[in-house]
Design a protein around this motif. Sequence first.
Motif, PDB file in Angstrom:
ATOM      1  N   UNK A  98      34.203  71.636 110.925  1.00  0.00           N
ATOM      2  CA  UNK A  98      34.060  73.021 110.469  1.00  0.00           C
ATOM      3  C   UNK A  98      33.117  73.026 109.273  1.00  0.00           C
ATOM      4  N   UNK A  99      31.921  73.584 109.435  1.00  0.00           N
ATOM      5  CA  UNK A  99      30.886  73.567 108.400  1.00  0.00           C
ATOM      6  C   UNK A  99      30.562  72.132 107.973  1.00  0.00           C
ATOM      7  N   UNK A 100      30.630  71.191 108.903  1.00  0.00           N
ATOM      8  CA  UNK A 100      30.325  69.803 108.616  1.00  0.00           C
ATOM      9  C   UNK A 100      31.492  68.998 108.096  1.00  0.00           C
ATOM     10  N   UNK A 101      32.629  69.643 107.826  1.00  0.00           N
ATOM     11  CA  UNK A 101      33.825  68.957 107.337  1.00  0.00           C
ATOM     12  C   UNK A 101      34.798  68.767 108.497  1.00  0.00           C
ATOM     13  N   UNK A 102      35.411  67.607 108.554  1.00  0.00           N
ATOM     14  CA  UNK A 102      36.347  67.316 109.635  1.00  0.00           C
ATOM     15  C   UNK A 102      37.761  67.674 109.200  1.00  0.00           C
ATOM     16  N   UNK A 103      38.387  68.598 109.947  1.00  0.00           N
ATOM     17  CA  UNK A 103      39.720  69.090 109.619  1.00  0.00           C
ATOM     18  C   UNK A 103      40.746  68.458 110.553  1.00  0.00           C
ATOM     19  N   UNK A 135      43.002  65.921 116.914  1.00  0.00           N
ATOM     20  CA  UNK A 135      41.599  65.521 116.919  1.00  0.00           C
ATOM     21  C   UNK A 135      40.939  66.025 115.647  1.00  0.00           C
ATOM     22  N   UNK A 136      39.774  65.462 115.329  1.00  0.00           N
ATOM     23  CA  UNK A 136      39.004  65.910 114.167  1.00  0.00           C
ATOM     24  C   UNK A 136      38.178  67.128 114.569  1.00  0.00           C
ATOM     25  N   UNK A 137      38.425  68.241 113.900  1.00  0.00           N
ATOM     26  CA  UNK A 137      37.679  69.464 114.201  1.00  0.00           C
ATOM     27  C   UNK A 137      36.605  69.676 113.134  1.00  0.00           C
ATOM     28  N   UNK A 197      33.190  71.133 117.730  1.00  0.00           N
ATOM     29  CA  UNK A 197      32.860  72.121 116.707  1.00  0.00           C
ATOM     30  C   UNK A 197      32.690  73.531 117.221  1.00  0.00           C
ATOM     31  N   UNK A 198      32.670  73.709 118.543  1.00  0.00           N
ATOM     32  CA  UNK A 198      32.530  75.058 119.073  1.00  0.00           C
ATOM     33  C   UNK A 198      33.805  75.865 118.840  1.00  0.00           C
ATOM     34  N   UNK A 199      33.610  77.168 118.647  1.00  0.00           N
ATOM     35  CA  UNK A 199      34.727  78.099 118.457  1.00  0.00           C
ATOM     36  C   UNK A 199      34.539  79.245 119.436  1.00  0.00           C
ATOM     37  N   UNK A 200      35.588  79.553 120.203  1.00  0.00           N
ATOM     38  CA  UNK A 200      35.515  80.619 121.206  1.00  0.00           C
ATOM     39  C   UNK A 200      36.600  81.636 120.908  1.00  0.00           C
ATOM     40  N   UNK A 201      36.196  82.890 120.772  1.00  0.00           N
ATOM     41  CA  UNK A 201      37.135  84.002 120.650  1.00  0.00           C
ATOM     42  C   UNK A 201      37.213  84.708 122.002  1.00  0.00           C
TER      43      UNK A 201
END
Length: 380
Positions: free
Chosen positions: A17-22, A13-15, A103-107
């Motif tokens: 990150x800071x507006x850029x899709x990785x 999937x497109x992730x 775009x959410x990141x969970x640690x």
Amino acid sequence: MKIHCFQRVNLSFDFPFYGHFLREITVATGGFIYTGEVVHRMLTATQYIAPLMANFDPSVSRNSTVRYFDNGTALVVQWDHVHLQDNYNLGSFTFQATLLNDGRIIFGYKEIPVAVTQISSTNHPVKVGLSDAFVVVHRIQQIPNVRRRTIYEYHRVELQMSKITNLSAVEMIPLPTCLQFTSCGPCVTAQIGFNCSWCSKLQRCSSGFDRHRQDWVDSGCPEESKDKICEKNIDTTETPPYSITTLMPTTTKFRVLTTTRGSTTSHLPTSLPTEDDTKIALHLKDNGASTDDSAAEKKGGTLHAGLIVGILVLVLIVAAAILVTVYMYHHPTSAASLFFIERRPSRWPAMKFRRGSGHPAYAEVEPVGEKEGFIVSEQC
């Protein structure tokens, strides 16, 4: 799948990150995920997602593993029972990072045997948070077929290490960025905490500080974006896709969730990550100008009045200089005459220059305020 040192992982999937899709990331055994496109020897410097970056080495224990799983909407990376290479006796660490397609990141932290602040950074950096950077490529004229890549970190989020404990979690939610706007009107009128500008040549909205920095500069977008004027009428009725109640200068907001037995409490870090305040502001907001006849007449009257005042001031200065010169000529022993005599050019100290190798007497430096900028040379 077990991972040793680092491994490139393709996402399903497109992730964002800071507006850029990785679509590709690098998972490292050192407790972090590298998000850059160019793999180099300084992966820990910037462009990372780090639940707990430290000198972990899965090879020191048979029970240590680093695993990842992609279910189509999220990527989960888990560092399971890993030990520090330079301090095995501290115990094993178990934690994970989850990247979601929104775009959410969970640690998540299951087992943290010691305070993170006690982990040594002598042999490996210790970081918890996010970072991103842009890359500028230069060709070296003296060395053909060699390019110099200079990497500049433009933003960093540092989480408070004292909050990282057993059974705790951190969720980071992305805020809107300039890159999300696809037309001029919504771009230049956006109120999201960034100075968004539109570049018609690239058909892109940007603050000038993102991974497309080199394209932005090479295309002359900084000069074009100064006017903040679209070619067509700006449609002010279109609303941005996000509803923002509080403006924050960072691309990320987060909350820390500490899980205890029988209850769950939420804690905010004592210091929120802020956008790097050392960035250079390239875009100035245009205050606008009135185009009606009365404004033009007023502007013309002000211009004439200013011109007359300037001429009068210049005449007064010239007259004063002539009077002072005449006075000092007829009174050579006055204090003013002695002051200028002592400071005549013949008494100035001489500036001596030495012939060198042709190189300037100063070192090339990076722009003020750039953090952890470094250079990587590569063959074309």
